[in-house]
Design an enzyme around this catalytic site. Structure first.
Site, PDB file in Angstrom:
ATOM      1  N   LYS A   3       0.919  -1.197  -0.046  1.00 12.79           N
ATOM      2  CA  LYS A   3       0.108  -0.105   0.060  1.00 12.79           C
ATOM      3  C   LYS A   3       0.863   1.143  -0.061  1.00 12.79           C
ATOM      4  O   LYS A   3       1.975   1.161   0.526  1.00 12.79           O
ATOM      5  CB  LYS A   3      -0.963  -0.102   1.269  1.00 12.79           C
TER       6      LYS A   3
ATOM      7  N   ARG B  26     -10.574   0.088  14.784  1.00 17.29           N
ATOM      8  CA  ARG B  26     -10.359   0.916  13.598  1.00 17.29           C
ATOM      9  C   ARG B  26     -11.013   0.615  12.551  1.00 17.29           C
ATOM     10  O   ARG B  26     -12.088   1.215  12.082  1.00 17.29           O
ATOM     11  CB  ARG B  26      -8.750   0.571  13.538  1.00 17.29           C
TER      12      ARG B  26
ATOM     13  N   TYR C 269      16.609  29.393  10.122  1.00  9.94           N
ATOM     14  CA  TYR C 269      15.431  30.148  10.289  1.00  9.94           C
ATOM     15  C   TYR C 269      15.321  30.125  11.750  1.00  9.94           C
ATOM     16  O   TYR C 269      15.447  29.122  12.752  1.00  9.94           O
ATOM     17  CB  TYR C 269      14.276  29.368   9.849  1.00  9.94           C
TER      18      TYR C 269
ATOM     19  N   MET D 199      12.729  24.119   3.964  1.00 10.02           N
ATOM     20  CA  MET D 199      12.125  23.396   2.989  1.00 10.02           C
ATOM     21  C   MET D 199      13.017  22.697   1.978  1.00 10.02           C
ATOM     22  O   MET D 199      12.640  21.391   1.736  1.00 10.02           O
ATOM     23  CB  MET D 199      11.166  24.468   2.208  1.00 10.02           C
TER      24      MET D 199
HETATM   25  C1  PLP Z   1      -0.361  -1.866   6.950  1.00 12.91           C
HETATM   26  C2  PLP Z   1      -0.868  -3.023   7.300  1.00 12.91           C
HETATM   27  C3  PLP Z   1      -0.082  -4.040   7.434  1.00 12.91           C
HETATM   28  C4  PLP Z   1       1.526  -4.084   7.238  1.00 12.91           C
HETATM   29  O1  PLP Z   1       1.821  -3.608   8.484  1.00 12.91           O
HETATM   30  P1  PLP Z   1       3.597  -3.650   8.790  1.00 12.91           P
HETATM   31  O2  PLP Z   1       3.584  -2.919  10.310  1.00 12.91           O
HETATM   32  O3  PLP Z   1       3.962  -2.602   7.915  1.00 12.91           O
HETATM   33  O4  PLP Z   1       4.120  -4.781   8.531  1.00 12.91           O
HETATM   34  C5  PLP Z   1      -0.676  -5.391   7.500  1.00 12.91           C
HETATM   35  N1  PLP Z   1      -2.022  -5.156   7.955  1.00 12.91           N
HETATM   36  C6  PLP Z   1      -2.708  -4.248   7.854  1.00 12.91           C
HETATM   37  C7  PLP Z   1      -4.344  -4.421   8.008  1.00 12.91           C
HETATM   38  C8  PLP Z   1      -2.196  -2.957   7.727  1.00 12.91           C
HETATM   39  O5  PLP Z   1      -3.112  -1.914   7.619  1.00 12.91           O
END
Ligand code: PLP
Length: 365
Positions: free
Chosen positions: A44, A143, A261, A309
């Site tokens: 993802k 969640r 800055y 930046m």
């Molecule tokens: C992002 C995610 C993972 C992968 O998690 P990692 O900690 O990066 O290995 C697995 N399962 C779900 C549901 C996730 O949202």
């Protein structure tokens, strides 16, 4: 002395070297850590910022990875296209599940939804009776996913073909946390309602925990990309990503003068500052100001002043070899861990990787 190559690098911006061999070694390590399970890859968010297509293709062709997880159907469609020649049969699961206006993408790209609610289950089962899906049961994260108490309703739907039952650990970063075993036990109990489904509980952390967390299918993300899923470094995980920035200027700063800055760094003695082409516009957090370190030709130099930046100042006064314009400062990678860099910036490896901006050139090695 400066070669043409070095001269070119003077005008270049930051880049990451992405070690595809180390990526594949991490995949193999995770597979061996959970030998009874299939190992999938979570890709993802553009494979955690590293590039969906090259990452997925490397895992499919070199490690024969056949199962992938993404968050959005659009990501799934991109992945399907990227894998069209290397793994046309790959299974692609979509965590966020189908919505009325995305169900077409599932069909066109042959994606498998992760069902999170009764509404999604009804829509999927009526549109595609008997087509496989995953079902996410929420065992304590609160969640996403169906509450444990509602599962019997899903199990009773004759047109709903749950091929993977999954859940997600809230406290995997702390293996000793009591919530892990509570979730594992609630998950095992839920699974009795779906005797034909494969079970998937472990992300990176769970895959590296004891076998009671491994189940049938693991879903690692961050550990593939060289990040520890725990609150400490994990020596089993090889660094994959190296963040580099070229030095664009060297300046001498007199005692009493300030850098950057807000004048947050004051030189207490004559100080040498190397200014590098990297900033928060590239995803390097301002919270790393005056805290995070970089490595130049093997020597460590701390950030001096606020991250801006496009630029960061490094205090190179103490370096044995004074650095030159065109040399490279490494912020994490082989010389210092991603986890340590993230900690110095008050964040986590996940955020540092996925935050890498569009100006950061991705170079695959
Ligand atoms: C992002 C995610 C993972 C992968 O998690 P990692 O900690 O990066 O290995 C697995 N399962 C779900 C549901 C996730 O949202």
């Amino acid at each position: 002395m400066h070669s043409e190559n070095t001269a070119n690098r003077k005008t270049a911006g930051p880049w990451v070297d992405i070690d595809l061999t180390a990526l594949c070694e991490n995949f193999a390590m995770l597979r061996e850590a959970a030998p009874g399970a299939e190992t999938a890859a979570v890709v993802k968010c553009d494979a955690y910022g590293l590039g969906l297509a090259p990452i997925a293709q490397a895992l499919a062709t070199r490690e024969n990875c056949q199962t992938f997880f993404v968050a959005y159907p659009e990501e799934g469609a991109q992945l399907r296209a990227a894998l069209s020649s290397s793994a046309p049969e790959a299974k692609i699961y979509v965590f966020n599940g189908p919505l009325p206006d995305t169900i077409k993408i599932f069909e066109e790209a042959a994606l498998t939804p992760v069902i999170n609610s009764a509404e999604q289950a009804k829509k999927w089962a009526s549109r595609k009776p008997g087509a496989p899906c995953a079902l996410h049961v929420d065992t304590g994260m609160n969640r996403l996913g169906a509450p444990v108490g509602e599962l019997a309703g899903f199990a009773a739907m004759s047109d709903l073909n749950v091929d993977v039952l999954m859940s997600h650990l809230a406290c995997g970063s702390e293996p000793g946390h009591a919530k892990n075993s509570e979730q594992r036990d609630a998950f095992a109990h839920s699974a009795t309602l779906f005797p034909n489904a494969r079970q998937s509980l472990a992300a990176s952390a769970g895959a590296l925990m004891d076998p009671s967390y491994h189940c049938d299918l693991t879903r690692p993300g961050i550990a593939l990309y060289g990040g520890s899923p725990f609150d400490v470094d994990d020596a089993r995980i090889k660094p994959v990503v190296t963040l580099n920035a070229p030095i664009v200027q060297i300046r001498r700063v007199a005692a009493g003068e300030t850098v950057g800055y807000g004048a947050t760094f004051t030189a207490t003695a004559p100080t040498l500052i190397a200014t590098v082409a990297l900033g928060y516009g590239d995803g390097f957090p301002t919270a790393g100001s005056n805290k995070a370190v970089a490595t130049i030709a093997g020597e460590r130099a701390k950030i001096a002043g606020r991250v801006s930046m496009d630029l960061i100042g490094l205090d190179v006064t103490a370096l044995k070899t004074p650095p030159q314009v065109g040399e490279t400062a490494e912020f994490f990678g082989k010389s210092g861990s991603l986890h340590a860099a993230a900690s110095a910036c008050g964040t986590i490896p996940y955020e540092l990787l996925t935050g890498l901006g569009g100006r950061v050139d991705r170079r695959y090695v």
